[in-house]
Design an enzyme around this catalytic site. Structure first.
Site, PDB file in Angstrom:
ATOM      1  N   ASP A   1      -0.714  13.524 -44.271  1.00  0.00           N
ATOM      2  CA  ASP A   1      -0.995  14.367 -45.434  1.00  0.00           C
ATOM      3  C   ASP A   1      -2.489  14.417 -45.747  1.00  0.00           C
ATOM      4  OD1 ASP A   1      -0.521  16.094 -47.466  1.00  0.00           O
ATOM      5  OD2 ASP A   1       0.517  14.692 -48.780  1.00  0.00           O
TER       6      ASP A   1
ATOM      7  N   SER B   1      -3.876  15.083 -56.253  1.00  0.00           N
ATOM      8  CA  SER B   1      -3.710  15.050 -54.804  1.00  0.00           C
ATOM      9  C   SER B   1      -5.028  15.297 -54.094  1.00  0.00           C
ATOM     10  CB  SER B   1      -2.698  16.114 -54.368  1.00  0.00           C
ATOM     11  OG  SER B   1      -1.418  15.839 -54.884  1.00  0.00           O
TER      12      SER B   1
ATOM     13  N   HIS C   1      -0.954  18.966 -47.940  1.00  0.00           N
ATOM     14  CA  HIS C   1      -0.080  19.836 -48.732  1.00  0.00           C
ATOM     15  C   HIS C   1      -0.864  20.653 -49.753  1.00  0.00           C
ATOM     16  CE1 HIS C   1      -0.081  16.388 -51.674  1.00  0.00           C
ATOM     17  NE2 HIS C   1      -0.070  17.389 -52.541  1.00  0.00           N
TER      18      HIS C   1
END
Length: 590
Positions: free
Chosen positions: A174, A263, A143
């Site tokens: 992911d 992230s 993402h």
């Protein structure tokens, strides 16, 4: 100079690598691990004062259902000064391997598929690893670089950003791999993928930690520009839904803060081995200090998938079945399974039977390897010798997880052996597993959404992003959107099938009276079932009559019927595309 025991609390290092460390009698069937000597020397260096209990229990990195530790006790006063120097070098190399990822996103408008949304920018984290046969890459979250028009990475303490190319994306887990040619030039690699210049430091992967193990998250979260470290413990390891694509995979919950920007950052253990990748948190005010990490077993599976398929990601395997749990005793008696107490035979006598547990098959997806082998009403008792509970869970360490946790650890083409209960008898069946595509995709792998324009009718393929754009999961939505939402879990009958949806009608005098139609599922064109946008395009191109008829859901004549002129279609479509600055009237999935 800090001692080994002071390194983690003081600066807290984070490392990532493609090399999977072996744990004593550790087995790595797919060959991504470094040598045992490298692994042992690393642990000895960072943990000389803490000998660990040795075990000879095999450790499967793709299915780490038991904990294993390496025994090392090589503390020596003579090597203390040398060790501290090596620790310092290792710590610096580790921190330098964590990079900041800059991305400019140019996402499509899923309701107006020929247009892009306003560009946005983001920052996240990543780290350097080495993939045998591929070379040095930067790993981050999928993402973080989704629909990335420009992606750059910046090292710790550097003033220069380096352009990166998104080479492989696994939306299910992911994860993404970036190739940075200015940092790792292709000419520096031999034909086998090994690097001629071995000065680059790549972070090593470690085994899945145990509950209460201390871990550190390294990255570049919001609130500052420099490298940030947070510390916590492993709170839970279980199956979780990954927000990026809605897939259920093994995930690790920690109590360290994972904020925007974290992230893609590595999560490391006390040996500076990467045990996971930070990827999501919980956005609720009542919940604090909960972060989720892609565990090293899932990271390793992604890397091996990419390596085996020459840089292409294939996906995680599934059985492709829908099941019913058998927690109700009456249900089990109905299926003639061994009961908790007794089973009644035809003469009315009771006979004590062995208790059997499992789940009952309700439906098999036609594209699955189990199709034609498993049947409705079969009861799955065990998979590859692993007993299956009535709740659909299997043993995992000292806990239980969904059966999918084991199946997703396999690779395409691997064969599973099932013990099943069929028509009152136990038998065995086998079939290969593979990734199962969905009828309604959760993403288009960073490709633009498909569409087809016919006399102003804008058709597209139903997808989760389309439904999200229509606020399908909000408190209020239309009846048409409610119907489309019910299609999300429909099975894929054959590869290439799509749910073709009328997104909107671009007004023109040729389609007067239809301008308020939208969010309708197209079933038939000229009385022929429509299987996909590509199929619809073929039907329109091959149609020869004066009219084009479009029949929408629901079936059996209960839906809307639209009739358009075939002879004027090409001209009308061209005029509409020109008026709305649409470059092409059709874009199909590759």
């Amino acid at each position: 100079m800090p001692s080994a025991s002071m390194i983690m609390p003081a600066i807290i290092a984070i490392i990532l690598s493609c090399g999977v460390p072996a744990v004593l009698a550790l087995s790595f069937p797919h060959g991504i691990a470094p040598s045992r000597n490298t692994y042992r020397s690393r642990r000895a260096l960072l943990h000389r004062s803490h000998p660990l209990k040795a075990t000879t229990e095999p450790y499967d990195p793709f299915w780490p259902s038991s904990s294993s530790f390496l025994s090392e006790n090589t503390n020596s006063d003579e090597t203390h000064e040398e060790t501290r120097s090596e620790e310092e070098i290792l710590l610096t190399s580790t921190l330098d391997s964590v990079v900041k990822v800059y991305a400019t996103h140019s996402e499509p408008d899923f309701l107006i598929p020929w247009q892009k949304q306003h560009q946005t920018t983001s920052t996240s984290s990543g780290f350097v690893l080495n993939i045998p046969g591929i070379g040095f890459r930067v790993m981050t979250n999928a993402h973080s670089v989704e629909y990335g028009r420009v992606v750059q990475v910046q090292g710790r303490g550097e003033d220069e950003k380096h352009e990166a190319i998104v080479e492989a994306v696994g939306n299910e887990c992911d994860l993404a791999l970036l190739r940075v040619d200015s940092l790792f030039p292709p000419e520096d690699y031999d034909e086998d993928g090994s690097r001629t210049d071995d000065t680059t430091f790549a972070m090593p992967l470690g085994p899945l930690p145990s509950l209460q193990d201390e871990v550190e998250v390294l990255g570049y979260p919001a609130g500052g520009d420099s490298l940030c470290v947070t510390k916590g413990v492993v709170s839970r390891i279980e199956m979780q839904e990954y927000a990026q694509a809605g897939a259920r995979l093994l995930a690790m919950q920690i109590d360290a803060a994972i904020n925007p920007g974290n992230s893609g950052g590595p999560v490391v253990n006390e040996y500076l081995e990467v045990v996971g990748v930070a990827f999501q948190g919980i956005d609720e005010e009542s919940i604090e200090n909960v972060g989720y990490v892609v565990p090293s077993s899932v990271v390793l599976h992604f890397l091996e998938d990419v390596r085996k398929n020459k840089g292409e990601y294939q996906g995680f395997c599934h059985l492709g079945i829908e099941v019913s749990f058998l927690e109700n005793a009456t249900f089990r008696k109905f299926l003639k399974l061994g009961g908790d107490d007794a089973s009644i035979n035809g003469s009315g006598d009771t006979k004590k039977l062995k208790r059997s547990t499992g789940v009952m098959v309700r439906r098999v997806v036609p594209t699955a390897g189990a199709y034609g082998i498993l049947r409705s009403m079969d009861v799955i008792l065990a998979v590859d010798g692993i007993p299956l509970g009535n709740d659909g869970k299997i043993p995992f360490r000292r806990s239980r997880v969904d059966l999918g946790g084991y199946v997703t650890s396999l690779f395409e083409g691997d064969e599973v052996h099932l013990n099943i209960w069929r028509e009152g008898k136990e038998t065995e069946v086998s079939f290969p597993v593979s990734p199962i595509n969905s009828l309604v995709p959760s993403h288009f792998n960073n490709e633009p959404p498909p569409y087809l324009i016919c006399s102003g009718f804008v058709f597209t393929a139903l997808s989760v992003p389309y439904l999200e754009a229509k606020s399908a999961w909000s408190d209020y939505y239309t009846d048409n959107v409610s119907y489309l939402l019910g299609m999300v879990n429909a099975p894929l009958e054959q590869e290439g099938d799509e749910v073709v949806v009328l997104a909107q009608v671009l007004a023109h005098r040729a389609n007067l009276g239809y301008e308020n139609h939208y969010d309708l599922h197209l079933l038939k064109f000229n009385d022929v079932d429509v299987r996909s946008l590509r199929h619809l395009n073929e039907l329109i191109s091959e149609s020869a009559g004066p009219f084009m008829t479009f029949e929408f859901a629901p079936k059996d004549g209960g839906g809307m019927l639209v009739v358009l002129d075939r002879d004027t279609n090409d001209r009308v479509t061209k005029e509409i595309c020109s008026e709305h600055s649409i470059g092409s009237p059709i874009v199909l999935r590759t």
